[in-house]
Design a protein around this motif. Structure first.
Motif, PDB file in Angstrom:
ATOM      1  N   PHE A  74       0.816  -1.561  -0.017  1.00  0.00           N
ATOM      2  CA  PHE A  74      -0.073  -0.461   0.106  1.00  0.00           C
ATOM      3  C   PHE A  74       1.127   1.195   0.247  1.00  0.00           C
ATOM      4  CE2 PHE A  74      -2.109  -3.173   2.336  1.00  0.00           C
ATOM      5  CZ  PHE A  74      -2.603  -3.910   1.220  1.00  0.00           C
ATOM      6  N   LEU A 104     -13.924  10.643 -10.813  1.00  0.00           N
ATOM      7  CA  LEU A 104     -14.010  11.898  -9.886  1.00  0.00           C
ATOM      8  C   LEU A 104     -13.095  10.873  -8.491  1.00  0.00           C
ATOM      9  CD1 LEU A 104     -17.920  10.668 -10.382  1.00  0.00           C
ATOM     10  CD2 LEU A 104     -16.949  12.932 -10.969  1.00  0.00           C
ATOM     11  N   LEU A 105     -12.710   9.767  -8.278  1.00  0.00           N
ATOM     12  CA  LEU A 105     -12.812   9.222  -6.939  1.00  0.00           C
ATOM     13  C   LEU A 105     -10.700   8.951  -7.777  1.00  0.00           C
ATOM     14  CD1 LEU A 105     -12.348   8.697  -4.173  1.00  0.00           C
ATOM     15  CD2 LEU A 105     -13.805   6.641  -4.706  1.00  0.00           C
ATOM     16  N   GLY A 154      -7.053   4.469  -4.424  1.00  0.00           N
ATOM     17  CA  GLY A 154      -7.073   4.825  -3.082  1.00  0.00           C
ATOM     18  C   GLY A 154      -8.443   4.229  -2.828  1.00  0.00           C
ATOM     19  N   ASP A 155      -9.616   4.009  -3.476  1.00  0.00           N
ATOM     20  CA  ASP A 155     -10.376   3.279  -2.759  1.00  0.00           C
ATOM     21  C   ASP A 155     -10.725   1.849  -3.360  1.00  0.00           C
ATOM     22  OD1 ASP A 155     -12.932   2.537  -2.074  1.00  0.00           O
ATOM     23  OD2 ASP A 155     -13.722   4.579  -1.419  1.00  0.00           O
ATOM     24  N   ASP A 156     -11.941   0.936  -3.527  1.00  0.00           N
ATOM     25  CA  ASP A 156     -11.405  -0.465  -4.167  1.00  0.00           C
ATOM     26  C   ASP A 156     -12.010  -0.308  -5.963  1.00  0.00           C
ATOM     27  OD1 ASP A 156     -11.551  -2.829  -1.587  1.00  0.00           O
ATOM     28  OD2 ASP A 156     -13.580  -0.824  -1.634  1.00  0.00           O
ATOM     29  N   CYS A 157     -12.473   0.467  -5.627  1.00  0.00           N
ATOM     30  CA  CYS A 157     -12.818   1.242  -7.531  1.00  0.00           C
ATOM     31  C   CYS A 157     -12.390   2.783  -8.056  1.00  0.00           C
ATOM     32  CB  CYS A 157     -14.012   0.866  -8.056  1.00  0.00           C
ATOM     33  SG  CYS A 157     -14.130  -0.848  -7.652  1.00  0.00           S
ATOM     34  N   ALA A 158     -12.044   3.704  -8.980  1.00  0.00           N
ATOM     35  CA  ALA A 158     -11.594   4.049  -9.535  1.00  0.00           C
ATOM     36  C   ALA A 158     -13.161   5.474 -10.045  1.00  0.00           C
ATOM     37  CB  ALA A 158     -10.872   4.611 -10.289  1.00  0.00           C
ATOM     38  N   LEU A 159     -13.165   5.923  -9.889  1.00  0.00           N
ATOM     39  CA  LEU A 159     -14.903   6.371 -10.083  1.00  0.00           C
ATOM     40  C   LEU A 159     -14.700   7.531 -10.981  1.00  0.00           C
ATOM     41  CD1 LEU A 159     -16.739   6.839  -6.883  1.00  0.00           C
ATOM     42  CD2 LEU A 159     -17.217   5.021  -8.652  1.00  0.00           C
ATOM     43  N   LEU A 160     -14.858   7.205 -12.232  1.00  0.00           N
ATOM     44  CA  LEU A 160     -14.610   7.864 -14.021  1.00  0.00           C
ATOM     45  C   LEU A 160     -15.814   8.632 -14.505  1.00  0.00           C
ATOM     46  CD1 LEU A 160     -12.622   5.517 -14.925  1.00  0.00           C
ATOM     47  CD2 LEU A 160     -11.685   7.473 -13.629  1.00  0.00           C
ATOM     48  N   THR A 165      -5.287   2.496 -15.755  1.00  0.00           N
ATOM     49  CA  THR A 165      -4.545   1.808 -14.780  1.00  0.00           C
ATOM     50  C   THR A 165      -3.602   1.097 -15.011  1.00  0.00           C
ATOM     51  OG1 THR A 165      -5.824  -0.589 -15.736  1.00  0.00           O
ATOM     52  CG2 THR A 165      -7.181   1.635 -14.175  1.00  0.00           C
ATOM     53  N   ASP A 172      -2.256  -2.374  -9.180  1.00  0.00           N
ATOM     54  CA  ASP A 172      -2.889  -3.321  -8.300  1.00  0.00           C
ATOM     55  C   ASP A 172      -1.143  -3.149  -8.617  1.00  0.00           C
ATOM     56  OD1 ASP A 172      -2.992  -5.429  -6.700  1.00  0.00           O
ATOM     57  OD2 ASP A 172      -3.164  -6.756  -7.997  1.00  0.00           O
TER      58      ASP A 172
END
Lengths: 321, 321
Positions: B6, B24-25, B28-34, B87, B122
């Motif tokens: 990490f 949007l994210l 760092g979280d479980d998914c990116a938000l696009l 990614t 990853d």
């Protein structure tokens, strides 16, 4: 053998999964062309499984195809996203048609359940390794992030924890020829991504994460992102009958730090918990309250005898000695 | 060393590239938000580079970071798509901070040029391997597919072909201590994705593909997808001064089947060629007409002495011999 890369991809992957209306162009050109629904965010996650690290070289390819997709769908579940598309980058030491067919079967069976279409891929020769990227859709304002938990929220987890971690531990202790209880090994080899539960938590949970590194390690990530601490009551951990049967007494490590559970760990305002329990019961989803979030940073474990401790078994970490 | 997965991802990747408004994210979280733009299709491609197969284990990580992204951007270019997100799934035998820093620098320098943000990744321990997925946007009705070429269309290619293939051939023939002309090896190590040219071809070219497997192999894919054949005039192949200097006379293989060119090969209605030449000249993009598409299936090579042949040197194929 002179099966070309292109024949290989065409034969095994093009018809592996169903055809979605939002896939304008699938496998076979330089790119796939996809239509994302207006108003929703695209949720994207990528995960790699490496032979010898995440699975044994002689692992059943049917299980591998399932698991490689499942661990990615679990990330979508943790955001509350509806799965849609996947790409697959597969590195293989040689072309083994039987292996490939089983791998694709395992992948496709899970993909079909979640209406996921395989839209792209790359196949190369090299040490066995599987990288999958999944794409899903979620309302960007309601997506389940790790960062929304507040002190006072209840902490819940789905299904049961520790089965996969215990299976791995027993396998490692096993002499050659021994076998691990199938109820445990199946949880390690064929995890269930909690996609429907994730969808149900949208607009309800204040934060969520999937348990891949171990319950406490992933709780640590959720707490860090949200700026809170947590108190976990070990007596309330959801443990399966097989786990209780095979886990030595007072051994908490498989349940707390085993990893590979792929359950959802989430937080919820206290006044929403009854309504959520009803919805989960109606949908056949099992969730268990295991503690609550607090102002004080750090994770406190409350043992069944009332003893409290902040000593936490390490989670799974690829680069830690 | 106890650098955790990490920490590693956070330190090296989070700030590797710029911040786009449609992310949007990010990491760092479980998914990116696009957020995909309405009305456009999402173009998606994934490519893996494996140590010992696509590059030498001791390759310069700065070059590797560049090339791993470049070969993916080249796929977006071949569809006429505008790059947006990437990614990165990176498998490493050990954590080497200097290597990682150089790799990320090479990746980021190219990403910034094309306004690409790294949105997920990853990192796992295992044999060195790099899988990148890129995402771009393109009008779905105008995207450059392989399948739109018609008999009578002219065949064009960008830049020069054969430099990378010749560099590889010379490296393999080289005795220890020898070095290959940097003008050639640079084309192998740091290919230029023709993104701007791809954008310029949208609505103009009838079909396009990027040249990764070799000019003739990729022309074969374009012809097969379009249901046409091709006649290629070897005297018209765009060859660099360095190529002419180092390639043995009458050796066509590096130019036709060397691979790793990452130029765009495309077809165009004959009456559009003058206007396209003007636009390319204005934009500083070099394109060369090298033949035309015909009704008869198969590829015919026309040698400078007028001789015609349908014998084609093999392209690069991961699983052939």
């Amino acid at each position: 053998m002179s099966v070309s890369e292109f024949d290989l991809i065409r034969d095994f992957f093009v018809r592996a999964t169903g055809a979605r209306a939002d896939v304008l162009l699938g496998i076979g050109d330089d790119c796939a062309l996809l239509r994302a629904p207006p108003g929703l965010a695209l949720a994207v996650s990528v995960d790699t499984l490496v032979a010898g690290r995440h699975f044994l070289v002689d692992a059943d390819p049917l299980d591998l195809g399932h698991k490689a997709l499942a661990v990615n769908l679990s990330d979508l579940a943790a955001m509350g996203a509806q799965p849609a598309w996947a790409t697959l980058a597969l590195t293989l030491p040689q072309v083994d048609k039987n292996w490939l067919r089983a791998f694709v079967d395992g992948f496709a069976a899970l993909a079909v359940i979640h209406d996921v279409q395989l839209v792209g891929g790359d196949t190369t020769r090299g040490p066995l390794s599987i990288t999958i990227q999944v794409h899903g859709f979620v309302d960007p304002l309601l997506a389940l992030r790790r960062s929304g938990a507040r002190a006072g929220d209840r902490l819940l987890v789905s299904g049961t924890v520790g089965d996969a971690g215990l299976a791995l531990q027993l396998m490692q202790q096993q002499l050659r020829g021994g076998s691990v209880d199938g109820r445990l090994s199946r949880r390690l080899d064929r995890p269930t991504p909690r996609v429907a539960l994730g969808r149900l938590l949208v607009g309800q949970a204040s934060a969520a994460i999937d348990v891949s590194d171990g319950l406490i390690a992933d709780l640590g990530h959720l707490c860090a992102a949200s700026g809170v601490g947590a108190r976990v009551e070990l007596a309330r951990l959801p443990l399966s009958p097989a786990f209780r049967e095979h886990c030595p007494p007072r051994q908490w490590r498989p349940a707390l730090a085993g990893g590979d559970d792929y359950e959802l760990l989430f937080s919820l305002a206290a006044d929403r918990i009854e309504a959520l329990r009803d919805r989960c019961r109606g949908a056949g989803e099992s969730v268990q309250e295991i503690g609550r979030l607090v102002d004080v940073p750090g994770i406190t474990l409350i043992y069944p005898d009332g003893r409290e401790s902040t000593e936490i078994p390490d989670g799974f970490d690829h680069f830690r000695g």
